[in-house]
Design a protein around this motif. Structure first.
Motif, PDB file in Angstrom:
ATOM      1  N   VAL A 166      10.715   8.577 -11.947  1.00  0.00           N
ATOM      2  CA  VAL A 166       9.425   8.241 -11.671  1.00  0.00           C
ATOM      3  C   VAL A 166      10.133   6.670 -11.051  1.00  0.00           C
ATOM      4  O   VAL A 166       8.534   6.519 -10.435  1.00  0.00           O
ATOM      5  N   LEU A 221      10.432   9.245  -3.805  1.00  0.00           N
ATOM      6  CA  LEU A 221       9.652  10.540  -4.477  1.00  0.00           C
ATOM      7  C   LEU A 221       8.220  10.630  -4.263  1.00  0.00           C
ATOM      8  O   LEU A 221       7.657   9.057  -4.011  1.00  0.00           O
ATOM      9  N   ILE A 222       7.844  11.684  -3.723  1.00  0.00           N
ATOM     10  CA  ILE A 222       6.104  11.730  -2.619  1.00  0.00           C
ATOM     11  C   ILE A 222       5.612  12.635  -3.304  1.00  0.00           C
ATOM     12  O   ILE A 222       6.400  13.792  -3.902  1.00  0.00           O
ATOM     13  N   VAL A 223       4.904  12.426  -3.908  1.00  0.00           N
ATOM     14  CA  VAL A 223       3.966  13.293  -5.266  1.00  0.00           C
ATOM     15  C   VAL A 223       2.735  13.663  -4.521  1.00  0.00           C
ATOM     16  O   VAL A 223       2.446  13.059  -3.948  1.00  0.00           O
ATOM     17  N   LYS A 266      -1.505  13.682  -9.838  1.00  0.00           N
ATOM     18  CA  LYS A 266      -2.173  11.987 -10.910  1.00  0.00           C
ATOM     19  C   LYS A 266      -2.162  12.443 -11.828  1.00  0.00           C
ATOM     20  O   LYS A 266      -1.722  11.534 -12.781  1.00  0.00           O
ATOM     21  N   LEU A 306       1.154  12.012 -13.717  1.00  0.00           N
ATOM     22  CA  LEU A 306       1.307  10.725 -13.370  1.00  0.00           C
ATOM     23  C   LEU A 306       0.719   9.934 -14.425  1.00  0.00           C
ATOM     24  O   LEU A 306       1.492   8.748 -15.275  1.00  0.00           O
ATOM     25  N   ALA A 308       6.405   1.457 -11.691  1.00  0.00           N
ATOM     26  CA  ALA A 308       6.656   2.825 -10.716  1.00  0.00           C
ATOM     27  C   ALA A 308       6.238   3.802 -10.835  1.00  0.00           C
ATOM     28  O   ALA A 308       5.173   4.388  -9.617  1.00  0.00           O
ATOM     29  N   ALA A 309       5.657   3.770 -12.034  1.00  0.00           N
ATOM     30  CA  ALA A 309       4.190   4.662 -12.461  1.00  0.00           C
ATOM     31  C   ALA A 309       3.206   5.293 -11.455  1.00  0.00           C
ATOM     32  O   ALA A 309       2.440   5.505 -10.644  1.00  0.00           O
ATOM     33  N   ASP A 311       2.263   2.127  -9.664  1.00  0.00           N
ATOM     34  CA  ASP A 311       2.586   1.961  -7.705  1.00  0.00           C
ATOM     35  C   ASP A 311       2.739   4.037  -7.288  1.00  0.00           C
ATOM     36  O   ASP A 311       2.118   3.687  -6.818  1.00  0.00           O
ATOM     37  N   LYS A 312       2.837   4.875  -7.907  1.00  0.00           N
ATOM     38  CA  LYS A 312       3.147   6.251  -7.447  1.00  0.00           C
ATOM     39  C   LYS A 312       1.220   6.554  -7.722  1.00  0.00           C
ATOM     40  O   LYS A 312       0.817   7.118  -6.851  1.00  0.00           O
ATOM     41  N   GLN A 360      -0.439   5.216  -5.318  1.00  0.00           N
ATOM     42  CA  GLN A 360       0.084   5.567  -3.599  1.00  0.00           C
ATOM     43  C   GLN A 360      -1.084   7.041  -3.327  1.00  0.00           C
ATOM     44  O   GLN A 360      -1.096   7.676  -2.382  1.00  0.00           O
ATOM     45  N   ILE A 361      -1.159   7.803  -4.542  1.00  0.00           N
ATOM     46  CA  ILE A 361      -1.730   9.253  -4.878  1.00  0.00           C
ATOM     47  C   ILE A 361      -3.286   8.400  -4.111  1.00  0.00           C
ATOM     48  O   ILE A 361      -4.217   8.948  -3.781  1.00  0.00           O
TER      49      ILE A 361
END
Length: 98
Positions: free
Chosen positions: A15, A20-22, A27, A30, A60-61, A63-64, A67-68
Motif C-alpha cells: 500500500v 502501485l497502480i490500483v 476502492k 482500500l 499511503a492508503a 493517497d491511493k 488517486q482512484i
C-alpha cells in the motif's frame, strides 16, 4: 526492491509503494484497509513505533483512494475536444478567372 510475486516482509508495504497502480474496483478494499489502520492506530497509541508505521500506511492508503477518486472523476467528466475556427473550416478559396 523485491521480486515480483514474492511475499513482502513488511505489513502493508504494498500500500505504501509509490508505483502501485490500483484498479478502480479496488476502492472498497482500500477503504477497508484505511478504516482498519485507523482502528489500529487508536488501539496502539501506547506503542509509538507501531503508530508511526501504521500512520505511514494510512497516509499511503488515503493517497491511493484519492488517486482512484481522481480517476473516477476524470472518467466521468466530459472531454472538450475543441471547436474548429471559421478560418480552419474555410481553408479553400477559389478565384474565378474569365
Amino acid at each position: 526492491m523485491r521480486a515480483y510475486g514474492t511475499d513482502c516482509i513488511h505489513e502493508h508495504a504494498c500500500v505504501r509503494c509509490p508505483v502501485l497502480i490500483v484498479a478502480l474496483d479496488e476502492k472498497p478494499r482500500l477503504e477497508e484497509i484505511r478504516d482498519n489502520l485507523k482502528e489500529r492506530i487508536a488501539e496502539g497509541e501506547r506503542w509509538f513505533g507501531e503508530v508511526e508505521g501504521l500512520s505511514t500506511s494510512l497516509a499511503a492508503a488515503e493517497d491511493k483512494i484519492a488517486q482512484i477518486e481522481a480517476q473516477q472523476e476524470k472518467k466521468q467528466s466530459p472531454v472538450f475536444l475543441g471547436l474548429p475556427s471559421l478560418s480552419q473550416l474555410a481553408t479553400r478559396t477559389s478565384e474565378a478567372t474569365e
